[in-house]
Design a protein around this motif. Sequence first.
Motif, PDB file in Angstrom:
ATOM      1  N   ILE A 147      40.319  12.842  12.098  1.00 29.33           N
ATOM      2  CA  ILE A 147      39.998  11.664  11.291  1.00 29.33           C
ATOM      3  C   ILE A 147      41.214  10.760  11.325  1.00 29.33           C
ATOM      4  CG2 ILE A 147      39.443  10.844   8.973  1.00 29.33           C
ATOM      5  CD1 ILE A 147      38.084  13.571   8.534  1.00 29.33           C
ATOM      6  N   PHE A 148      41.049   9.542  11.841  1.00 30.14           N
ATOM      7  CA  PHE A 148      42.171   8.618  11.967  1.00 30.14           C
ATOM      8  C   PHE A 148      41.971   7.434  11.029  1.00 30.14           C
ATOM      9  CE2 PHE A 148      42.310  10.243  16.551  1.00 30.14           C
ATOM     10  CZ  PHE A 148      43.265  11.195  16.251  1.00 30.14           C
ATOM     11  N   GLU A 149      43.014   7.120  10.280  1.00 27.72           N
ATOM     12  CA  GLU A 149      42.940   6.006   9.332  1.00 27.72           C
ATOM     13  C   GLU A 149      42.708   4.691  10.062  1.00 27.72           C
ATOM     14  OE1 GLU A 149      45.940   3.723   6.205  1.00 27.72           O
ATOM     15  OE2 GLU A 149      46.411   5.757   6.888  1.00 27.72           O
ATOM     16  N   ASN A 150      43.486   4.454  11.127  1.00 21.39           N
ATOM     17  CA  ASN A 150      43.359   3.213  11.907  1.00 21.39           C
ATOM     18  C   ASN A 150      43.261   3.558  13.393  1.00 21.39           C
ATOM     19  OD1 ASN A 150      43.734   1.211   9.732  1.00 21.39           O
ATOM     20  ND2 ASN A 150      45.782   2.111   9.574  1.00 21.39           N
ATOM     21  N   PRO A 151      42.116   4.049  13.835  1.00 23.63           N
ATOM     22  CA  PRO A 151      42.010   4.496  15.233  1.00 23.63           C
ATOM     23  C   PRO A 151      42.006   3.328  16.215  1.00 23.63           C
ATOM     24  CG  PRO A 151      39.861   4.549  14.173  1.00 23.63           C
ATOM     25  CD  PRO A 151      40.852   4.218  13.092  1.00 23.63           C
ATOM     26  N   SER A 152      42.654   3.539  17.346  1.00 17.17           N
ATOM     27  CA  SER A 152      42.572   2.571  18.440  1.00 17.17           C
ATOM     28  C   SER A 152      41.283   2.816  19.215  1.00 17.17           C
ATOM     29  CB  SER A 152      43.777   2.738  19.363  1.00 17.17           C
ATOM     30  OG  SER A 152      43.716   4.015  20.003  1.00 17.17           O
ATOM     31  N   ASP A 153      40.978   1.926  20.144  1.00 17.55           N
ATOM     32  CA  ASP A 153      39.790   2.129  20.983  1.00 17.55           C
ATOM     33  C   ASP A 153      39.927   3.430  21.776  1.00 17.55           C
ATOM     34  OD1 ASP A 153      38.692  -0.208  20.060  1.00 17.55           O
ATOM     35  OD2 ASP A 153      39.394  -1.424  21.760  1.00 17.55           O
ATOM     36  N   GLU A 154      41.156   3.728  22.214  1.00 16.28           N
ATOM     37  CA  GLU A 154      41.392   4.973  22.954  1.00 16.28           C
ATOM     38  C   GLU A 154      41.183   6.189  22.057  1.00 16.28           C
ATOM     39  OE1 GLU A 154      44.902   7.157  25.616  1.00 16.28           O
ATOM     40  OE2 GLU A 154      45.211   5.152  24.767  1.00 16.28           O
ATOM     41  N   ASP A 155      41.643   6.088  20.808  1.00 16.78           N
ATOM     42  CA  ASP A 155      41.449   7.194  19.856  1.00 16.78           C
ATOM     43  C   ASP A 155      39.970   7.528  19.707  1.00 16.78           C
ATOM     44  OD1 ASP A 155      44.168   7.286  19.373  1.00 16.78           O
ATOM     45  OD2 ASP A 155      44.057   6.050  17.563  1.00 16.78           O
ATOM     46  N   LYS A 156      39.141   6.498  19.705  1.00 23.17           N
ATOM     47  CA  LYS A 156      37.705   6.706  19.471  1.00 23.17           C
ATOM     48  C   LYS A 156      37.037   7.409  20.649  1.00 23.17           C
ATOM     49  CE  LYS A 156      37.326   2.713  16.391  1.00 23.17           C
ATOM     50  NZ  LYS A 156      36.779   1.350  16.197  1.00 23.17           N
ATOM     51  N   LEU A 157      37.726   7.434  21.797  1.00 24.05           N
ATOM     52  CA  LEU A 157      37.177   8.127  22.968  1.00 24.05           C
ATOM     53  C   LEU A 157      37.499   9.616  22.965  1.00 24.05           C
ATOM     54  CD1 LEU A 157      38.031   5.501  25.755  1.00 24.05           C
ATOM     55  CD2 LEU A 157      35.830   5.865  24.603  1.00 24.05           C
ATOM     56  N   ASN A 158      38.408  10.024  22.085  1.00 19.81           N
ATOM     57  CA  ASN A 158      38.734  11.446  21.983  1.00 19.81           C
ATOM     58  C   ASN A 158      37.470  12.201  21.562  1.00 19.81           C
ATOM     59  OD1 ASN A 158      39.640  14.031  20.812  1.00 19.81           O
ATOM     60  ND2 ASN A 158      41.701  13.192  20.997  1.00 19.81           N
ATOM     61  N   PRO A 159      37.066  13.236  22.300  1.00 14.18           N
ATOM     62  CA  PRO A 159      35.816  13.932  21.992  1.00 14.18           C
ATOM     63  C   PRO A 159      35.793  14.583  20.608  1.00 14.18           C
ATOM     64  CG  PRO A 159      37.110  15.143  23.623  1.00 14.18           C
ATOM     65  CD  PRO A 159      37.741  13.807  23.483  1.00 14.18           C
ATOM     66  N   PHE A 160      36.965  14.736  19.991  1.00 18.09           N
ATOM     67  CA  PHE A 160      37.019  15.384  18.677  1.00 18.09           C
ATOM     68  C   PHE A 160      37.203  14.380  17.534  1.00 18.09           C
ATOM     69  CE2 PHE A 160      38.744  18.362  21.849  1.00 18.09           C
ATOM     70  CZ  PHE A 160      37.688  19.256  21.853  1.00 18.09           C
ATOM     71  N   PHE A 161      37.211  13.079  17.883  1.00 15.41           N
ATOM     72  CA  PHE A 161      37.279  12.042  16.852  1.00 15.41           C
ATOM     73  C   PHE A 161      35.954  12.018  16.091  1.00 15.41           C
ATOM     74  CE2 PHE A 161      36.193   7.635  15.679  1.00 15.41           C
ATOM     75  CZ  PHE A 161      37.176   7.409  14.724  1.00 15.41           C
ATOM     76  N   LYS A 162      36.044  12.086  14.748  1.00 18.31           N
ATOM     77  CA  LYS A 162      34.832  12.158  13.941  1.00 18.31           C
ATOM     78  C   LYS A 162      34.670  11.004  12.969  1.00 18.31           C
ATOM     79  CE  LYS A 162      33.120  16.149  15.370  1.00 18.31           C
ATOM     80  NZ  LYS A 162      34.096  16.491  16.414  1.00 18.31           N
ATOM     81  N   LYS A 163      35.781  10.393  12.539  1.00 18.15           N
ATOM     82  CA  LYS A 163      35.643   9.410  11.474  1.00 18.15           C
ATOM     83  C   LYS A 163      36.870   8.519  11.407  1.00 18.15           C
ATOM     84  CE  LYS A 163      35.671   9.419   6.340  1.00 18.15           C
ATOM     85  NZ  LYS A 163      34.795   8.289   6.073  1.00 18.15           N
ATOM     86  N   ALA A 164      36.644   7.213  11.138  1.00 17.84           N
ATOM     87  CA  ALA A 164      37.729   6.290  10.842  1.00 17.84           C
ATOM     88  C   ALA A 164      37.880   6.191   9.324  1.00 17.84           C
ATOM     89  CB  ALA A 164      37.439   4.913  11.430  1.00 17.84           C
ATOM     90  N   GLY A 165      39.122   6.114   8.876  1.00 23.15           N
ATOM     91  CA  GLY A 165      39.343   6.011   7.435  1.00 23.15           C
ATOM     92  C   GLY A 165      39.916   7.298   6.866  1.00 23.15           C
ATOM     93  N   TYR A 166      39.333   7.736   5.762  1.00 21.77           N
ATOM     94  CA  TYR A 166      39.890   8.882   5.037  1.00 21.77           C
ATOM     95  C   TYR A 166      38.829   9.948   4.799  1.00 21.77           C
ATOM     96  CZ  TYR A 166      43.439   5.357   3.908  1.00 21.77           C
ATOM     97  OH  TYR A 166      44.391   4.378   3.983  1.00 21.77           O
ATOM     98  N   ILE A 167      39.306  11.156   4.524  1.00 16.61           N
ATOM     99  CA  ILE A 167      38.410  12.221   4.085  1.00 16.61           C
ATOM    100  C   ILE A 167      38.001  11.932   2.644  1.00 16.61           C
ATOM    101  CG2 ILE A 167      38.281  14.673   3.507  1.00 16.61           C
ATOM    102  CD1 ILE A 167      40.187  15.242   5.788  1.00 16.61           C
TER     103      ILE A 167
END
Length: 402
Positions: free
Chosen positions: A329-349
């Motif tokens: 879970i990334f607070e401020n994901p880049s476009d590349e971050d969003k391509l990570n197969p384990f990226f699930k959510k932008a923001g916070y838990i």
Amino acid sequence: MLSQKTMDIIKSTVPVLQVHGTQITTVFYSNLFKAHPELLNIFNHANQAKGRQQTALSNTVLAAAQNIDKLETIIPVVKQIAHKHRSLMIKPEHYPIVGEYLLKAIKEVLGDAATDEIIQAWADTYGVIAQVFIDIEKQMYEESATKSGGWSDYKEFKIIKKIQESDVITSFYLAPTDGSSLPAYEAGQYITIRLSIPGEKFLFNRQYSLSSASNKEYFRISVKKEASVENPDGKVSNYLHTDINVDDTVEVTVPAGDYTLIKEESPIVFLSGGVGITPFMSMVATIAEEQPNREVNFIHSARNGAIQAFNEELIGIKDKITNLQLSYIFENPSDEDKLNPFFKKAGYIDSEWLKENTIIKDAHYFVCGPVSFLQTVIKGLKNNGIDDAHIHYEFFGPAMKL
């Protein structure tokens, strides 16, 4: 061991400690270090500068007063603190010094309200509590010195490898300079490292989680570089990142700590924020070696992928565990971050996300990260019906109230 009258007096001081406890411990540390500056070789200067140690001690004194008639209820907390004391080489001879200046601080802050009767009651109480610590720590010292590969006091280690894990986290691999084998440790434990920094009068101690599974060849710690060297938190981390290199040496104590992996077969959920991932790397690597069929849900939160450490290592571990779910879970994901197969959510838990993604029957939940992260996640777990007995969390530094 304490008279009923003494316990009644201590109980009567609880309201005063609730109001003035941190003021008392602040005066205590100030006077202690003026009289015994050599103790600054033991205490963490950053925790002092930020008031964390003062608050933690105030909480401990208050808990002792509130539970003076049933001290056995705070033994788990005593043991947690005793692990830190043993790791920092706090010895029996330090306790009378602390007692003297703690009583003086109570008198200084409370003035005439701290009668001779109250001071004597606290003197008696401190003696009993100090002896509990001394006895528990004596056993810990004996265990660390006599276990296979163990030692007493500090031991010299050499940096054998230094690896940058992310934009802010670097791993240091440490091996004994005498070539000896290392003692086994529990996944989740930490070590104390001690070093001198040029231009600084006193030694620096820092406790870092071990971030790899137990082995006989090296310890691995993974250190976040704080914002600046001027920041009390950043003095040691910046020095390690920029000045410590392969073949340099530091001093190390035997692994300590009771925030350790539960090795039963129940599912386990890891929830980490930032550098709070480090003890979980040791835990998940140990599961891969010893319990590869265990159900594991590994969730990590960071500001963005540039500071997401251990991605490749976690992918390798995922191949070894039959049922491991990995989520970023990334607070401020880049476009590349969003391509990570384990990226699930932008923001916070948040509580709703926890409900949808982490609630597993009979699972144990391990949480580690900044205080704000702990507050949010633990509240979210409780809101979703997770029992306190299944929630395990760790502070980096002195334990503060959530």
